[in-house]
Design a protein around this motif. Structure first.
Motif, mmCIF file in Angstrom:
data_model
loop_
_atom_site.group_PDB
_atom_site.id
_atom_site.type_symbol
_atom_site.label_atom_id
_atom_site.label_comp_id
_atom_site.label_asym_id
_atom_site.label_seq_id
_atom_site.Cartn_x
_atom_site.Cartn_y
_atom_site.Cartn_z
ATOM 1 N N GLY A 1 0.813 -1.204 0.000
ATOM 2 C CA GLY A 1 0.000 0.000 0.000
ATOM 3 C C GLY A 1 0.847 1.255 0.000
ATOM 4 O O GLY A 1 2.074 1.214 -0.053
ATOM 5 N N THR A 2 0.181 2.385 0.063
ATOM 6 C CA THR A 2 0.851 3.686 0.031
ATOM 7 C C THR A 2 0.584 4.436 1.330
ATOM 8 O O THR A 2 -0.550 4.491 1.812
ATOM 9 C CB THR A 2 0.345 4.525 -1.155
ATOM 10 O OG1 THR A 2 0.650 3.842 -2.371
ATOM 11 C CG2 THR A 2 1.006 5.902 -1.172
ATOM 12 N N ILE A 3 1.644 5.007 1.896
ATOM 13 C CA ILE A 3 1.544 5.828 3.099
ATOM 14 C C ILE A 3 2.005 7.235 2.733
ATOM 15 O O ILE A 3 3.098 7.407 2.182
ATOM 16 C CB ILE A 3 2.401 5.272 4.245
ATOM 17 C CG1 ILE A 3 1.918 3.875 4.643
ATOM 18 C CG2 ILE A 3 2.361 6.207 5.447
ATOM 19 C CD1 ILE A 3 2.819 3.185 5.634
ATOM 20 N N THR A 4 1.205 8.230 3.014
ATOM 21 C CA THR A 4 1.588 9.617 2.755
ATOM 22 C C THR A 4 1.795 10.344 4.078
ATOM 23 O O THR A 4 1.204 9.990 5.097
ATOM 24 C CB THR A 4 0.528 10.348 1.921
ATOM 25 O OG1 THR A 4 -0.711 10.344 2.631
ATOM 26 C CG2 THR A 4 0.349 9.670 0.569
ATOM 27 N N ALA A 5 2.633 11.353 4.045
ATOM 28 C CA ALA A 5 2.894 12.166 5.234
ATOM 29 C C ALA A 5 3.079 13.610 4.803
ATOM 30 O O ALA A 5 3.787 13.892 3.828
ATOM 31 C CB ALA A 5 4.124 11.659 5.981
ATOM 32 N N SER A 6 2.443 14.509 5.528
ATOM 33 C CA SER A 6 2.594 15.942 5.325
ATOM 34 C C SER A 6 3.273 16.510 6.556
ATOM 35 O O SER A 6 2.723 16.434 7.659
ATOM 36 C CB SER A 6 1.224 16.594 5.098
ATOM 37 O OG SER A 6 1.354 17.983 4.924
ATOM 38 N N CYS A 7 4.479 17.066 6.387
ATOM 39 C CA CYS A 7 5.335 17.417 7.521
ATOM 40 C C CYS A 7 5.658 18.907 7.521
ATOM 41 O O CYS A 7 6.016 19.478 6.491
ATOM 42 C CB CYS A 7 6.635 16.614 7.463
ATOM 43 S SG CYS A 7 6.403 14.820 7.340
ATOM 44 N N THR A 8 5.548 19.516 8.681
ATOM 45 C CA THR A 8 5.883 20.930 8.865
ATOM 46 C C THR A 8 6.883 21.067 10.003
ATOM 47 O O THR A 8 7.021 20.173 10.838
ATOM 48 C CB THR A 8 4.634 21.767 9.183
ATOM 49 O OG1 THR A 8 4.034 21.271 10.399
ATOM 50 C CG2 THR A 8 3.616 21.677 8.063
ATOM 51 N N HIS A 9 7.589 22.185 10.035
ATOM 52 C CA HIS A 9 8.533 22.418 11.128
ATOM 53 C C HIS A 9 8.209 23.740 11.809
ATOM 54 O O HIS A 9 7.556 24.625 11.226
ATOM 55 C CB HIS A 9 9.978 22.411 10.616
ATOM 56 C CG HIS A 9 10.342 23.604 9.781
ATOM 57 N ND1 HIS A 9 10.784 24.782 10.307
ATOM 58 C CD2 HIS A 9 10.341 23.783 8.435
ATOM 59 C CE1 HIS A 9 11.036 25.642 9.346
ATOM 60 N NE2 HIS A 9 10.777 25.065 8.191
ATOM 61 N N ASP A 10 8.658 23.850 13.042
ATOM 62 C CA ASP A 10 8.478 25.079 13.819
ATOM 63 C C ASP A 10 9.249 26.199 13.133
ATOM 64 O O ASP A 10 10.457 26.079 12.898
ATOM 65 C CB ASP A 10 8.999 24.856 15.238
ATOM 66 C CG ASP A 10 8.781 26.061 16.144
ATOM 67 O OD1 ASP A 10 8.514 27.166 15.625
ATOM 68 O OD2 ASP A 10 8.880 25.902 17.371
ATOM 69 N N PRO A 11 8.597 27.316 12.763
ATOM 70 C CA PRO A 11 9.311 28.404 12.084
ATOM 71 C C PRO A 11 10.440 29.007 12.901
ATOM 72 O O PRO A 11 11.314 29.692 12.351
ATOM 73 C CB PRO A 11 8.224 29.445 11.815
ATOM 74 C CG PRO A 11 6.953 28.901 12.331
ATOM 75 C CD PRO A 11 7.177 27.549 12.913
ATOM 76 N N ALA A 12 10.447 28.738 14.219
ATOM 77 C CA ALA A 12 11.531 29.259 15.055
ATOM 78 C C ALA A 12 12.802 28.431 14.915
ATOM 79 O O ALA A 12 13.875 28.862 15.348
ATOM 80 C CB ALA A 12 11.089 29.283 16.518
ATOM 81 N N GLN A 13 12.693 27.249 14.315
ATOM 82 C CA GLN A 13 13.874 26.405 14.103
ATOM 83 C C GLN A 13 14.824 27.024 13.089
ATOM 84 O O GLN A 13 14.407 27.785 12.211
ATOM 85 C CB GLN A 13 13.443 25.036 13.550
ATOM 86 C CG GLN A 13 13.146 23.981 14.568
ATOM 87 C CD GLN A 13 12.995 22.634 13.882
ATOM 88 O OE1 GLN A 13 13.966 21.905 13.730
ATOM 89 N NE2 GLN A 13 11.784 22.322 13.466
ATOM 90 N N ASN A 14 16.078 26.628 13.175
ATOM 91 C CA ASN A 14 17.019 26.980 12.116
ATOM 92 C C ASN A 14 16.656 26.201 10.856
ATOM 93 O O ASN A 14 16.598 24.968 10.872
ATOM 94 C CB ASN A 14 18.447 26.630 12.540
ATOM 95 C CG ASN A 14 19.446 26.862 11.421
ATOM 96 O OD1 ASN A 14 19.293 27.781 10.619
ATOM 97 N ND2 ASN A 14 20.477 26.032 11.361
ATOM 98 N N ASP A 15 16.382 26.902 9.780
ATOM 99 C CA ASP A 15 16.021 26.240 8.528
ATOM 100 C C ASP A 15 16.922 26.683 7.380
ATOM 101 O O ASP A 15 16.604 26.488 6.215
ATOM 102 C CB ASP A 15 14.554 26.504 8.177
ATOM 103 C CG ASP A 15 14.217 27.988 8.075
ATOM 104 O OD1 ASP A 15 15.153 28.817 8.065
ATOM 105 O OD2 ASP A 15 13.019 28.329 8.011
ATOM 106 N N LEU A 16 18.079 27.272 7.704
ATOM 107 C CA LEU A 16 18.982 27.799 6.685
ATOM 108 C C LEU A 16 19.876 26.693 6.134
ATOM 109 O O LEU A 16 20.759 26.184 6.829
ATOM 110 C CB LEU A 16 19.839 28.925 7.267
ATOM 111 C CG LEU A 16 20.868 29.544 6.308
ATOM 112 C CD1 LEU A 16 20.184 30.199 5.120
ATOM 113 C CD2 LEU A 16 21.754 30.547 7.055
ATOM 114 N N LEU A 17 19.652 26.321 4.889
ATOM 115 C CA LEU A 17 20.494 25.323 4.240
ATOM 116 C C LEU A 17 21.838 25.918 3.843
ATOM 117 O O LEU A 17 22.876 25.256 3.935
ATOM 118 C CB LEU A 17 19.775 24.773 3.002
ATOM 119 C CG LEU A 17 20.532 23.754 2.172
ATOM 120 C CD1 LEU A 17 20.874 22.520 3.001
ATOM 121 C CD2 LEU A 17 19.728 23.363 0.941
#
Length: 299
Positions: free
Chosen positions: A181-197
């Motif tokens: 079968g297929t499993i989907t996931a929608s994931c978000t992160h806390d905007p206060a986290q460091n997200d700079l690549l």
């Protein structure tokens, strides 16, 4: 009234010579490559398999070295940002009653914002999963490879690449290949986290090089080999040949004079990223081609 920006033009060979003289490079053989940058992001995921879950993801990106110096790109010329996902904790997302296998038909999409002196733009990278047999997903590294679409930035300055939401489409299988079968996931992160690549420096500089190869394509594969072809383009000087790279700048596999190569001695059931660089008879090198991600079949 805003001052008009006039880019400074220089040949790639002159640019390499100048940087080498300044101690920025060790030699003219260095490819137009990419620097690795990474950020750890904690995601909260809503899944089709049950309740919400927490997941840790390392986002690893290859920023361009297409200009003068590290993580740089000339203005008004397109460049690529490779990106890999290293998911160290899939257990809350993929609940297992038995060992399962993930293949390249499992995919992911990662949003990003590019924030610079001319504002903010959004983009999205697509991924395919490397083959992986999982008896437990806790602490097991599951990896996927992808890239953002070609970027063209005009105004000189620093552009921050910040990661956003992550979407997963997982298609687990039994060892015999039977789908589960297929499993989907929608994931978000806390905007206060460091997200700079990482930060790309866009410069008012046009390094004139041979055109980069295009249309990199897999012709055929075996469990231990792949044949690749691509399109090369003429420029002022005669083209001498092509340098071929596998899985990063350190994976130089050799120099060929035709626009085709067969790489052998590879490991079955593995995922790779190939790139090609054009080299003219004077040693002037193009930027690296767009990476091609492919997976070898099982033995």
């Amino acid at each position: 009234m805003r001052k008009k920006w006039t880019p400074f033009r220089i040949t790639a060979l002159s640019l390499v010579s100048a940087l080498a003289a300044a101690g920025a490079l060790t030699g003219a053989a260095s490819p137009a490559s990419a620097d690795t940058s990474a950020v750890r992001v904690e995601y909260t995921c809503t899944t089709s398999a049950g309740p919400g879950a927490q997941m840790t993801v390392w986002v690893v990106g290859g920023l361009p070295n297409d200009g003068a110096g590290s993580n740089s790109a000339p203005g008004n010329q397109y460049f690529y940002i490779d990106v890999d996902l290293d998911m160290r904790e899939l257990r809350p997302v993929l609940t297992l009653a038995e060992g399962v296998r993930l293949d390249g038909d499992s995919t992911a999409r990662l949003g990003a914002r590019i924030v610079g002196p001319d504002g903010t733009r959004t983009t999205e990278a697509a991924f395919t999963f490397a083959p992986k047999w999982l008896q437990t997903t806790q602490g097991t590294a599951v990896r996927a490879a992808g890239a953002f679409p070609a970027q063209v930035l005009s105004v000189p300055g620093g552009y921050d690449v910040r990661v956003d939401d992550l979407a997963l489409t997982l298609r687990p299988k039994r060892a015999d290949g039977t789908p589960l079968g297929t499993i989907t996931a929608s994931c978000t992160h806390d905007p206060a986290q460091n997200d700079l690549l990482g930060t790309v420096l866009v410069q008012g500089l046009i390094a004139e090089r041979p055109p980069r190869p295009d249309g990199l394509t897999v012709v055929s594969t075996t469990p231990t080999s792949v044949t690749l072809t691509w399109q090369g383009y003429p420029w002022w000087n005669k083209i001498g040949g092509y340098d071929v790279y596998l899985d990063g700048d350190g994976g130089h596999t050799g120099f060929v004079t035709e626009n085709q190569v067969t790489l052998t001695g590879l490991t079955p059931d593995t995922q790779h990223r190939a790139k090609v660089v054009t080299v003219d008879v004077q040693g002037i090198r193009s930027k690296m081609s767009k990476g091609l991600i492919f997976t070898l079949p099982r033995a």
